[in-house]
Motif scaffolding. Structure first.
Motif, mmCIF file in Angstrom:
data_model
loop_
_atom_site.group_PDB
_atom_site.id
_atom_site.type_symbol
_atom_site.label_atom_id
_atom_site.label_comp_id
_atom_site.label_asym_id
_atom_site.label_seq_id
_atom_site.Cartn_x
_atom_site.Cartn_y
_atom_site.Cartn_z
ATOM 1 N N TYR A 324 0.661 -0.881 -0.153
ATOM 2 C CA TYR A 324 0.138 -0.328 -0.148
ATOM 3 C C TYR A 324 1.209 1.074 -0.096
ATOM 4 C CZ TYR A 324 -3.220 -3.479 2.412
ATOM 5 O OH TYR A 324 -3.881 -4.605 1.348
ATOM 6 N N PHE A 325 1.006 2.073 -0.980
ATOM 7 C CA PHE A 325 1.591 3.254 -1.017
ATOM 8 C C PHE A 325 0.790 4.210 -1.353
ATOM 9 C CE2 PHE A 325 4.432 -0.191 -3.151
ATOM 10 C CZ PHE A 325 5.276 0.110 -2.128
ATOM 11 N N PHE A 326 0.628 5.294 -0.089
ATOM 12 C CA PHE A 326 -0.705 6.356 0.324
ATOM 13 C C PHE A 326 -0.201 7.143 -0.541
ATOM 14 C CE2 PHE A 326 -2.105 2.386 1.911
ATOM 15 C CZ PHE A 326 -3.309 3.024 2.349
ATOM 16 N N SER A 327 1.254 7.256 -0.448
ATOM 17 C CA SER A 327 1.351 9.138 -1.524
ATOM 18 C C SER A 327 1.395 9.169 -2.657
ATOM 19 C CB SER A 327 2.891 8.855 -0.931
ATOM 20 O OG SER A 327 3.791 8.621 -1.979
ATOM 21 N N LEU A 328 0.390 7.668 -3.217
ATOM 22 C CA LEU A 328 1.097 8.190 -4.777
ATOM 23 C C LEU A 328 -0.633 8.261 -5.217
ATOM 24 C CD1 LEU A 328 3.463 5.623 -5.646
ATOM 25 C CD2 LEU A 328 3.843 7.618 -5.510
ATOM 26 N N ASP A 329 -1.311 8.528 -6.552
ATOM 27 C CA ASP A 329 -2.219 7.919 -6.946
ATOM 28 C C ASP A 329 -1.858 7.444 -8.156
ATOM 29 O OD1 ASP A 329 -1.106 9.877 -9.024
ATOM 30 O OD2 ASP A 329 -2.361 11.623 -8.548
ATOM 31 N N GLU A 330 -2.951 6.870 -9.205
ATOM 32 C CA GLU A 330 -2.406 6.318 -10.306
ATOM 33 C C GLU A 330 -1.886 6.898 -11.217
ATOM 34 O OE1 GLU A 330 -6.074 8.781 -11.048
ATOM 35 O OE2 GLU A 330 -5.639 7.916 -9.189
ATOM 36 N N ASN A 331 -1.128 8.443 -11.207
ATOM 37 C CA ASN A 331 -0.111 8.604 -11.597
ATOM 38 C C ASN A 331 1.162 8.552 -11.248
ATOM 39 O OD1 ASN A 331 -2.912 9.783 -14.082
ATOM 40 N ND2 ASN A 331 -3.056 11.311 -13.127
ATOM 41 N N ARG A 332 1.024 8.216 -10.374
ATOM 42 C CA ARG A 332 2.198 8.186 -9.380
ATOM 43 C C ARG A 332 2.909 9.161 -8.779
ATOM 44 N NH1 ARG A 332 4.103 3.897 -8.376
ATOM 45 N NH2 ARG A 332 6.435 4.076 -8.339
ATOM 46 N N LYS A 333 2.204 10.511 -8.817
ATOM 47 C CA LYS A 333 2.229 11.548 -8.158
ATOM 48 C C LYS A 333 2.002 11.578 -6.682
ATOM 49 C CE LYS A 333 2.351 14.072 -12.867
ATOM 50 N NZ LYS A 333 1.334 15.009 -13.733
ATOM 51 N N THR A 334 2.658 12.250 -6.199
ATOM 52 C CA THR A 334 2.269 12.775 -4.605
ATOM 53 C C THR A 334 1.356 13.334 -4.798
ATOM 54 O OG1 THR A 334 4.467 12.213 -3.877
ATOM 55 C CG2 THR A 334 3.341 12.935 -2.520
ATOM 56 N N LYS A 335 0.186 13.222 -3.122
ATOM 57 C CA LYS A 335 -0.668 14.006 -2.946
ATOM 58 C C LYS A 335 0.236 15.466 -2.368
ATOM 59 C CE LYS A 335 -3.033 10.550 -1.331
ATOM 60 N NZ LYS A 335 -4.412 10.492 -0.251
ATOM 61 N N ASN A 336 -1.066 16.040 -1.851
ATOM 62 C CA ASN A 336 -0.935 16.808 -1.717
ATOM 63 C C ASN A 336 -0.797 16.873 0.116
ATOM 64 O OD1 ASN A 336 -0.331 18.754 -3.623
ATOM 65 N ND2 ASN A 336 -2.217 19.797 -3.418
ATOM 66 N N ALA A 337 -1.379 15.712 0.269
ATOM 67 C CA ALA A 337 -1.342 15.891 1.623
ATOM 68 C C ALA A 337 -0.217 14.817 2.461
ATOM 69 C CB ALA A 337 -2.559 14.774 2.103
ATOM 70 N N ASN A 338 0.645 15.278 2.842
ATOM 71 C CA ASN A 338 1.122 13.734 3.713
ATOM 72 C C ASN A 338 1.152 13.111 4.798
ATOM 73 O OD1 ASN A 338 3.466 14.140 1.406
ATOM 74 N ND2 ASN A 338 2.675 16.470 1.565
ATOM 75 N N ASP A 339 0.163 13.424 5.372
ATOM 76 C CA ASP A 339 -0.201 13.188 6.771
ATOM 77 C C ASP A 339 -0.012 12.006 6.610
ATOM 78 O OD1 ASP A 339 -0.999 13.220 9.709
ATOM 79 O OD2 ASP A 339 -2.969 14.403 9.259
ATOM 80 N N ASP A 340 0.443 11.465 8.460
ATOM 81 C CA ASP A 340 1.041 9.986 8.831
ATOM 82 C C ASP A 340 -0.230 9.315 8.820
ATOM 83 O OD1 ASP A 340 3.691 9.526 8.020
ATOM 84 O OD2 ASP A 340 3.885 10.670 9.610
ATOM 85 N N SER A 341 -1.269 10.793 9.553
ATOM 86 C CA SER A 341 -2.662 10.012 9.919
ATOM 87 C C SER A 341 -3.482 8.779 9.069
ATOM 88 C CB SER A 341 -3.376 10.661 10.175
ATOM 89 O OG SER A 341 -4.333 12.189 9.586
#
Length: 546
Positions: A324-341
């Motif tokens: 599970y890579f929650f910093s990525l979307d389907e375009n492999r770009k990091t989301k603006n949210a970087n919250d470890d929660s």
């Protein structure tokens, strides 16, 4: 009357181009090395560009044009020195390769204007000088220049006090001089990726031959933090209350003398996962990790990450059954949210899935720069912070604002760890939660004014890291002897290299390569010299860092 400058006079303009290329590296050496080293390195850099003059004597302006790419790389070298207090090296190139769009934006924020100004001035100066470079130089003049440069280059090794041979000294000199230092660094990074590709078959065939004879429901969780300094945890005596929840946590063992084995995540995490000696780092590419160790022992394995895990880390993350890579979307770009929660819902989902034996790795954003983006507003306790007062990453004058912001990230990590442990505790199973940071962080601690963690010779603030082990009451009933031994060993000198063996023994996993002298839960544990990987994969005794 012809007012055009003579060739030997206008040659000065080509020398001017060479000087603006070498100036940033020379200035850095002037500030950080002794006078002799500065003179020798500057001479080495300048002579490198003067050496081919005789070959280009009839096309001198062509040669000046060929230096344009070096000029552009030099601009990035200035940015590296300014931002990281370090010229471009293999570590920074590795970071660049593994940095996604959002991380790049965070690092570059506040520098765009100054970077564009420097670029404009550099290119403008280059074009001004280029326009005045002569088309040719006489054979006598060009031969004199090249011969003098060659003579100086041949004399360089005699100014090196190292014990190795002449040609090795000469190579070593140019490994540290711009722009050949960049070529050397790039070749090192390329070689590492080549080895990762070439060893895939050997890695795939590797087996720990691991077994575990306990079929009771079990959960083992390894949480890997980011840039977390042990001396900024109140649990370890820091004057600010940055870890109130972990400090009150029952069944928690804090280890007080653990060092990292790598100054960058890219190097530290593979050693955490494989237990490889940092002095033989690339050996990790030939074997599998703790993930496969648990898989062979009958566990379902999970990799939950809030970072983009490329390169050395990715080959081991790929071993897990579920990723599970929650910093990525389907375009492999990091989301603006970087919250470890964001990692808590998937952890809940994993815990709710069927299966009696689970091994879970959770990788946090933790205290990775940009610190202000690592925690929500309600955790902005230590003020003023970068939440309200923007600064650049290396703003020494406003260092207290940056330190305040950093401490808020530690406070938030405390909450994340507490919630994760509570989730595991609620399962009422044999379980443990291990927390370890990949490495520490420089926070303008001394006159060197280092920030973040890019210095190729790591500082003494990079090595010490927090390491804690929490255990459930069910585990306490099963492993009372191991818990007692952990408490006996918690003050001993150890490193993140020992994690695999410690976790394996606590989980009761048997395998031929197990080394009890490297397990903190064993009576046989032995303290040994500790090493940390720095720039160009060089290793340093982490107890001797300055």
């Amino acid at each position: 009357m012809n007012n055009k400058p003579k060739n030997h006079q206008s040659f000065i303009y080509l020398l001017g181009i060479i000087l603006i290329i070498t100036a940033p590296g020379s200035f850095f050496r002037l500030l950080n090395d002794d006078l002799l080293t500065f003179i020798v390195n500057t001479s080495a850099a300048i002579c490198l560009f003067l050496l081919p003059i005789v070959l280009f004597r009839n096309r001198l302006k062509w040669y000046a044009w060929l230096l344009l790419p070096v000029i552009l790389v030099s601009i990035f070298n200035i940015a590296s020195i300014y931002h990281y207090q370090m010229p471009i090296n293999d570590g920074l190139l590795t970071v660049a390769i593994n940095t996604n769009q959002e991380e790049f934006t965070e690092l570059a924020s506040g520098y765009w204007f100054s970077f564009l100004i420097i670029t404009f001035l550099y290119v403008l100066t280059y074009l001004f000088l280029l326009n005045r470079v002569p088309k040719q130089l006489s054979l006598k003049q060009s031969a004199t220049v090249s011969a003098t440069a060659l003579l100086i280059i041949l004399l360089l090794p005699f100014f090196d006090e190292a014990s190795y041979g002449y040609f090795r000294k000469l190579r070593a000199r140019y490994y540290s001089v711009f722009p050949t230092s960049v070529i050397y660094a790039a070749s090192n990074v390329y070689a590492q990726y080549q080895i990762m590709d070439e060893t895939k078959s050997e890695r795939d065939q590797f087996s720990f031959k691991a077994v575990q004879y306990n079929n009771q429901p079990q959960i083992y969780v390894l949480v890997i933090g980011e840039s977390d300094r042990r001396d900024h945890w109140s649990l370890y005596g820091y004057h600010r209350n940055t870890t109130p929840k972990m400090s009150r946590k029952k069944n928690l063992i804090p280890f007080n003398n653990i060092h990292t084995t790598g100054y960058l995540t890219e190097f530290a995490v593979p050693i955490i996962l494989t237990g490889i000696d940092p002095t033989n780092f690339m050996q990790h590419t030939k074997q599998k990790s703790i993930i496969s160790l648990f898989k062979e022992a009958g566990f379902e394995t999970y990799w939950i990450s809030n970072q983009t895990d490329y390169g050395h880390i990715s080959i081991h993350a790929a071993e897990s059954n579920n990723r599970y890579f929650f910093s990525l979307d389907e375009n492999r770009k990091t989301k603006n949210a970087n919250d470890d929660s964001e990692l808590l819902p998937p952890l809940k989902k994993v815990l709710a899935e069927p299966g009696n034996k689970k091994f879970i790795i959770v990788k946090l954003q933790g205290s990775h720069y940009d610190y202000a983006k690592r925690y929500p507003k309600q955790y902005d306790v230590f003020k003023p912070s970068n939440k309200t007062v923007p600064t650049s990453a290396n703003d020494y004058i406003n260092k207290q604002i940056i330190i305040n912001t950093y401490d808020n990230t530690v406070l938030y990590t405390d909450t994340i760890l507490d919630e994760m442990i509570n989730l595991i505790d609620q399962q009422n199973k044999i379980s443990t939660v291990f927390y370890i940071s990949d490495h520490g962080e420089d926070l303008f601690d001394d006159e060197r004014r280092l920030s973040q963690h890019a210095a190729e010779i790591p500082s003494k603030y990079i090595a010490p890291i927090p390491f804690t082990i929490w255990y459930s009451n069910h585990y306490k009933q099963l492993g009372e002897n191991q818990i007692q031994q952990l408490n006996l060993n918690k003050e001993k000198k150890a490193s993140s290299q020992h994690l695999l063996f410690t976790i394996a023994e606590l989980a009761g996993i048997k395998f031929p390569l197990f080394d009890s002298t490297k397990s903190l839960s064993s009576k046989a544990f032995i303290e040994n010299p500790r090493y940390i990987i720095g720039g160009n994969l060089k290793t340093f005794n982490s107890d001797s860092l300055q």
